[in-house]
Every structure is written in structure tokens, then in C-alpha cells.
Design an enzyme around this catalytic site. Sequence first.
Site, mmCIF file in Angstrom:
data_model
loop_
_atom_site.group_PDB
_atom_site.id
_atom_site.type_symbol
_atom_site.label_atom_id
_atom_site.label_comp_id
_atom_site.label_asym_id
_atom_site.label_seq_id
_atom_site.Cartn_x
_atom_site.Cartn_y
_atom_site.Cartn_z
ATOM 1 N N ASP A 22 1.482 -5.119 0.307
ATOM 2 C CA ASP A 22 1.403 -6.480 -0.457
ATOM 3 C C ASP A 22 1.960 -6.912 -1.902
ATOM 4 O OD1 ASP A 22 0.054 -7.422 1.620
ATOM 5 O OD2 ASP A 22 -1.956 -6.848 1.292
ATOM 6 N N LYS A 25 6.781 -8.312 -1.954
ATOM 7 C CA LYS A 25 8.446 -7.559 -0.936
ATOM 8 C C LYS A 25 8.491 -8.684 -0.394
ATOM 9 C CE LYS A 25 6.304 -4.057 2.018
ATOM 10 N NZ LYS A 25 4.780 -4.581 1.127
ATOM 11 N N GLY A 26 7.715 -9.870 0.095
ATOM 12 C CA GLY A 26 8.491 -10.867 0.705
ATOM 13 C C GLY A 26 9.180 -12.184 -0.118
ATOM 14 N N GLY A 49 2.453 -8.806 6.346
ATOM 15 C CA GLY A 49 2.346 -10.700 6.194
ATOM 16 C C GLY A 49 3.086 -10.629 5.055
ATOM 17 N N HIS A 50 4.616 -11.207 4.860
ATOM 18 C CA HIS A 50 5.098 -11.550 3.669
ATOM 19 C C HIS A 50 5.289 -12.974 3.486
ATOM 20 C CE1 HIS A 50 7.279 -7.721 4.711
ATOM 21 N NE2 HIS A 50 5.859 -6.904 4.825
ATOM 22 N N THR A 137 -5.359 -3.844 10.486
ATOM 23 C CA THR A 137 -4.957 -5.808 10.651
ATOM 24 C C THR A 137 -5.695 -5.700 11.690
ATOM 25 O OG1 THR A 137 -2.705 -5.420 11.270
ATOM 26 C CG2 THR A 137 -3.824 -5.254 9.203
ATOM 27 N N GLN A 232 4.047 -2.610 4.839
ATOM 28 C CA GLN A 232 3.574 -1.693 4.494
ATOM 29 C C GLN A 232 4.037 -1.305 2.901
ATOM 30 O OE1 GLN A 232 4.419 -1.468 7.983
ATOM 31 N NE2 GLN A 232 2.870 -3.447 7.614
ATOM 32 N N THR A 247 -0.932 3.594 8.047
ATOM 33 C CA THR A 247 -0.487 2.693 9.325
ATOM 34 C C THR A 247 0.012 4.091 9.976
ATOM 35 O OG1 THR A 247 0.662 -0.044 9.794
ATOM 36 C CG2 THR A 247 1.845 1.841 8.153
ATOM 37 N N THR A 308 -2.330 -11.807 6.088
ATOM 38 C CA THR A 308 -2.734 -11.925 7.841
ATOM 39 C C THR A 308 -4.017 -11.468 7.959
ATOM 40 O OG1 THR A 308 -0.878 -9.741 8.076
ATOM 41 C CG2 THR A 308 -2.028 -9.882 9.174
ATOM 42 N N GLY A 310 -7.112 -12.000 6.069
ATOM 43 C CA GLY A 310 -7.911 -12.982 4.587
ATOM 44 C C GLY A 310 -8.669 -12.220 4.312
ATOM 45 N N PRO A 312 -10.494 -10.044 1.138
ATOM 46 C CA PRO A 312 -10.496 -9.576 -0.055
ATOM 47 C C PRO A 312 -9.676 -8.508 0.326
ATOM 48 C CG PRO A 312 -12.253 -10.278 0.708
ATOM 49 C CD PRO A 312 -11.840 -10.163 2.348
ATOM 50 N N VAL A 422 7.580 -13.529 -12.452
ATOM 51 C CA VAL A 422 6.465 -13.593 -13.100
ATOM 52 C C VAL A 422 5.901 -14.982 -12.300
ATOM 53 C CG1 VAL A 422 7.078 -13.601 -15.210
ATOM 54 C CG2 VAL A 422 8.114 -14.913 -14.854
HETATM 55 P P1 GDP Z 1 4.117 -8.133 0.973
HETATM 56 O O1 GDP Z 1 3.430 -8.060 1.773
HETATM 57 O O2 GDP Z 1 4.621 -6.874 -0.251
HETATM 58 O O3 GDP Z 1 5.431 -9.374 1.111
HETATM 59 O O4 GDP Z 1 3.123 -9.128 -0.143
HETATM 60 P P2 GDP Z 1 2.264 -10.580 0.544
HETATM 61 O O5 GDP Z 1 2.909 -11.455 0.471
HETATM 62 O O6 GDP Z 1 1.345 -9.838 1.400
HETATM 63 O O7 GDP Z 1 1.215 -10.355 -0.877
HETATM 64 C C1 GDP Z 1 1.878 -10.955 -2.122
HETATM 65 C C2 GDP Z 1 1.169 -12.150 -2.910
HETATM 66 O O8 GDP Z 1 1.383 -12.432 -3.702
HETATM 67 C C3 GDP Z 1 1.627 -13.529 -2.153
HETATM 68 O O9 GDP Z 1 0.848 -14.568 -2.213
HETATM 69 C C4 GDP Z 1 2.917 -13.977 -2.971
HETATM 70 O O10 GDP Z 1 3.482 -15.402 -3.312
HETATM 71 C C5 GDP Z 1 2.296 -13.554 -4.868
HETATM 72 N N1 GDP Z 1 2.960 -13.130 -5.648
HETATM 73 C C6 GDP Z 1 4.692 -12.854 -5.424
HETATM 74 N N2 GDP Z 1 5.276 -12.112 -6.852
HETATM 75 C C7 GDP Z 1 4.327 -12.999 -7.257
HETATM 76 C C8 GDP Z 1 4.053 -12.410 -8.289
HETATM 77 O O11 GDP Z 1 5.274 -12.670 -9.512
HETATM 78 N N3 GDP Z 1 3.343 -13.498 -9.504
HETATM 79 C C9 GDP Z 1 2.243 -14.284 -8.683
HETATM 80 N N4 GDP Z 1 1.581 -14.444 -8.951
HETATM 81 N N5 GDP Z 1 2.249 -14.445 -7.418
HETATM 82 C C10 GDP Z 1 3.031 -13.891 -6.838
HETATM 83 P P1 IMO Z 2 2.923 -5.961 3.890
HETATM 84 O O1 IMO Z 2 3.730 -5.612 4.985
HETATM 85 C C1 IMO Z 2 -1.537 -4.377 2.850
HETATM 86 C C2 IMO Z 2 -3.320 -1.668 6.174
HETATM 87 C C3 IMO Z 2 -4.314 -2.349 6.847
HETATM 88 C C4 IMO Z 2 -4.945 -0.694 7.374
HETATM 89 C C5 IMO Z 2 -4.392 -0.275 7.768
HETATM 90 C C6 IMO Z 2 -3.841 0.568 8.592
HETATM 91 O O2 IMO Z 2 2.102 -6.978 3.895
HETATM 92 O O3 IMO Z 2 2.489 -5.135 3.041
HETATM 93 P P2 IMO Z 2 -2.694 -1.045 10.341
HETATM 94 O O4 IMO Z 2 -3.190 -2.577 11.398
HETATM 95 O O5 IMO Z 2 -1.377 -0.907 10.336
HETATM 96 O O6 IMO Z 2 -2.656 -0.337 12.186
HETATM 97 O O7 IMO Z 2 -3.720 -0.650 9.745
HETATM 98 O O8 IMO Z 2 -2.595 -0.283 6.900
HETATM 99 N N1 IMO Z 2 -2.105 -2.635 6.176
HETATM 100 C C7 IMO Z 2 -1.711 -3.464 5.273
HETATM 101 N N2 IMO Z 2 -2.216 -3.421 3.862
HETATM 102 N N3 IMO Z 2 -0.281 -4.867 3.874
HETATM 103 C C8 IMO Z 2 0.178 -4.554 5.036
HETATM 104 O O9 IMO Z 2 1.783 -4.932 5.527
HETATM 105 C C9 IMO Z 2 -0.412 -4.298 5.701
HETATM 106 N N4 IMO Z 2 0.158 -3.707 6.913
HETATM 107 C C10 IMO Z 2 -0.832 -2.809 7.711
HETATM 108 O O10 IMO Z 2 -5.590 -2.637 6.044
HETATM 109 O O11 IMO Z 2 -5.591 0.083 5.818
HETATM 110 MG MG MG Z 3 1.433 -8.529 2.773
#
Ligand code: GDP
Ligand code: IMO
Ligand code: MG
Length: 445
Positions: A22, A25-26, A49-50, A137, A232, A247, A308, A310, A312, A422
Site C-alpha cells: 500500500d 505503487k498503483g 489493491g492498487h 486478505t 505487496q 504473503t 482490498t 477496508g 484500518p 504530493v
Molecule cells: P498500492 O497498493 O501500493 O498501490 O497503494 P494503495 O492504492 O493500496 O494505497 C495508497 C493510497 O494512497 C491510495 O488511496 C492512493 O490514492 C493514495 N496515494 C498515493 N499517493 C499519494 C500521495 O502522494 N498523497 C496522498 N495523499 N495519497 C496518495
Molecule cells: P498491495 O499490492 C498490504 C497482507 C495481508 C496479510 C498478509 C497475508 O495493495 O500493496 P494474503 O491475503 O496475501 O495471504 O495476506 O499480507 N497483504 C497486503 N497488505 N497491501 C497488499 O497489497 C497486501 N496483500 C497482502 O494484510 O497481512
Molecule cells: Mg494496496
Amino acid sequence: MIGGVVMDAQKSLVVVGAQWGDEGKGKVIDYLSGEADLVARFQGGDNAGHTVVYGANIFKLHHVPSGILNSGTICLLGNGMVINPLVLIKELEELEKRGIKTTNLRISGKAHLIMAYHQALDDENEKSLGDKKIGTTGRGIGPAYADKVLRRGIRAGDMISPDRFQACLSEVLPLQNRILREIYGHPGYDLIELTDLYRPALERLGPLVTDVALLLSEQLTGGKKVLFEGAQGALLDIDHGTYPYVTSSSTVAAAAASGTGLGPHHLKNVLGVVKAYATRVGEGPFPSEDSSEAGDQLRERGNEYGTTTGRPRRCGWFDAVIARYAARINGLTGLAVTKLDVLSGMELLKMAVSYRCREKDTVNFPLSLEELAQCTPVYETFPGWDEDISRVRSQKDLPAAARQFLNALEEKAGVKIELISVGPDRTQTIIMPNSHLEAWISNKS
Ligand code: GDP
Ligand code: IMO
Ligand code: MG
């Protein structure tokens, strides 16, 4: 040309998470995919979840590479992935409903399928672990990879006809049902009902099955630019992460080669994505976690709730020991620092710069969880800044305190910062001048 192989390493760029997932990366992939011909996922499944944001549009992608929003980019699901066909067809349907073209998606015939029984097993495993649960997840990732390694998986190539799919299922289902029924008291699955459940997915996805390794090799040899989209993060890697709280796939950059069927010489540029602070979702150690009000502030300001599930996210401070470790195990050539804007308005910023382990300081991440449990982070503190930085587009226009924080981050992590984010939107991105990344961007295919 050397020995018949075109040296095309400059054309590829691997983007990996360098914390606990998280990291953003997306967002980074979506931004860079405007400069790429292809984007390939190489591991993980719909546990990812990207999030991609542009203007008022928010897309949450689980299997589909974050390059899909660029209509000219070819998007690939590599052999190292596990794919849930039922989730993938919904994801494609949703994208199409929103006007996104998905005809450029191709799936490796060697990617493994996540089946309904894998999800059931994931749930049952977690329940049986009680307070030792991993906090997965619930997407069936671990059981799907386990079946791959046990050589009893069903692969994407088996989706090319319902007869073939049913034949594969009939071989593996009796054992899956025995495990579910006899160990967990789960009712199990019926062969015909299960085949029927997957029929629409076979029709939709069967024609997308391709030799991804061959396609990628041809494209790279032809001078095309390829982005590899990690899912991940380093500390969730099956080998190098905080096992067993990880994972079930290899999340490090080297997996981009084995997970798509390329040789490692194709991978040269590796961008590690980190947040300017740290989060973790699920159970397991998190040395720089802040359970005080500051952690809550980071969660609310950063909207740190799982894409993915919800859930916290647990929040804490940037940990340079982890960044150094991620840099080493991935061979990072640059860092992308996201969510810097979230730190605006925090009075004091902390950064873990080393660990105190049994009365000694170290900057190396410990080998085992037992050792890690005996370590406490050593923090440096930095002044915060109040300015809204979400409109800043050049590093030199950032407040002095933000630049000071980034300089320390770069120095302690031992890797150059090449991208600063940013805000969630595509446009809220700063590329560092004279970086590898700038060179990759301007290197036209
Ligand atoms: P990923 O799994 O690595 O692709 O990351 P996620 O999408 O799960 O979580 C990153 C969250 O931060 C998403 O809601 C993005 O829209 C948000 N995000 C990414 N870059 C920034 C940033 O520079 N600032 C803020 N405020 N939000 C960001
Ligand atoms: P992205 O690509 C954050 C975590 C789960 C759990 C562990 C194992 O969005 O960064 P799994 O379902 O893979 O067997 O769960 O890995 N986990 C993630 N945490 N971002 C993810 O993906 C994750 N994918 C799995 O919360 O701790
Ligand atoms: Mg994610």
C-alpha cells in the site's frame, strides 16, 4: 548486440513496494505507464489493491495492471501470479462500464487459478489459527500458491475450454473436498456446479491466454519499454519478510524475471516505493508503529484504510532500517516517496534511523522475529511544516523542513529519491532531475 541478445535493460523498470504494501505503487505505475509500451504484473493476486486517481476518477485495481488506464499500453498478467477468474471478470466488467478499454490485457497460460475452495481454505486456516492468525486478505492466496507448489493447481491455460477445465477440476476436487469436509466440517463443492459457476469466466478469459514470456521477450528485443508492477511489499515477501506474517509470493524485484519468464539481465532499473511514513495492514511485527494520537492522525490524514478489505491500517513512522533492507534485497536503484503531503501540519516528525538490539545499535534488519522482538527503534526527530504542498511540482519549491526530512530519508535509506508524490492524483508528482527515472522516462521506445 552481444551473443545474439540485444542489451535492452534500460527499457525495463521494475516498481516494487519497499515497506508492507500500500505504498502507492498503483499511483506511481499509472503515472509512469504513460511512458511505457507494456505493464506486467509478476506475482500476487487480488490481495493487491492498487488505487489510481485522476481528476474525479478513482479506480481500485486488484489483478489488472495499473497501466490499463492508458489505452495504448499492453497489460500482462505473468506466470508468477495467482488469478481469481470470477474476480477478474468483474474487474474487467467494471472497467468497461466506466469506459476503459480492456482489449489490451493478456494472461499467461502458466499463471495459477485461485478457486472457490482456496478462499474457503484461507478462511478456515485463519479461523483455526485463532489469535495467531496472519490477518490475510481472505482471497485464497496462500492455498492457491500451496497447490501450485504441491503440483495440483489449475492454471489459466486450463481455461481454454470447459471440458479441459472440468477434467482438471475432477482430478483435484475430491482431495480438496476431503480436506474441507474432514478437517474443517465445510460442505465442500460439487463438480458440475463449480464448472457452471466458472463457465462465464472461461468464455471471457480463455481467449486472453497467451505466451506472456515470449511476447515480453519479443517486445523488449524490439526496443519496447516495459514496466513491471510489483504487488505487496518487501516486508511481506515469503522469504525475506516477517515470516510467517507475510504473503505467499516473492515480492522482490528478482521475481519480475521468474514471474514473467525473462532472464534477470532484462532488469536493471528498480524503483522502490515508500510512504513518507509507514503502515501495515494485518498482523505481525511493525517496529515503528505509533499507537498514540500521532498514529491516529496519520491514519485520518492519509485515509489509511485498506483498498482490498477496508480494514484500518496500522500507522507509524518512516523506518530507514527497513528501507535499507528493502534496498539491499531488491537492488533498488531509486526511491519513490509518496504521501509527503500527509505530513503537512504534523508538528514533529519521527524517523527510525537504527535499532537498539541487546544494548547494541544496528542499521541492519534482524534475521529472525525473535531477534526483532528484542529490538527497539532509535528515532531522530525533525521539525514539521504547515504549508499545503499538494500543488508543488518541483523539489526546490518544497518547504525547507520537507527538504530536510527527505534529505535525511535518502541518506539513511542509502538510495536516491527519484520521484516524490504530493497527492493521489497523477499530476501531483515530482520527478527528480538527472535521475535514472528521468532518463528512463525520456528514453523513447
Ligand atoms: P498500492 O497498493 O501500493 O498501490 O497503494 P494503495 O492504492 O493500496 O494505497 C495508497 C493510497 O494512497 C491510495 O488511496 C492512493 O490514492 C493514495 N496515494 C498515493 N499517493 C499519494 C500521495 O502522494 N498523497 C496522498 N495523499 N495519497 C496518495
Ligand atoms: P498491495 O499490492 C498490504 C497482507 C495481508 C496479510 C498478509 C497475508 O495493495 O500493496 P494474503 O491475503 O496475501 O495471504 O495476506 O499480507 N497483504 C497486503 N497488505 N497491501 C497488499 O497489497 C497486501 N496483500 C497482502 O494484510 O497481512
Ligand atoms: Mg494496496
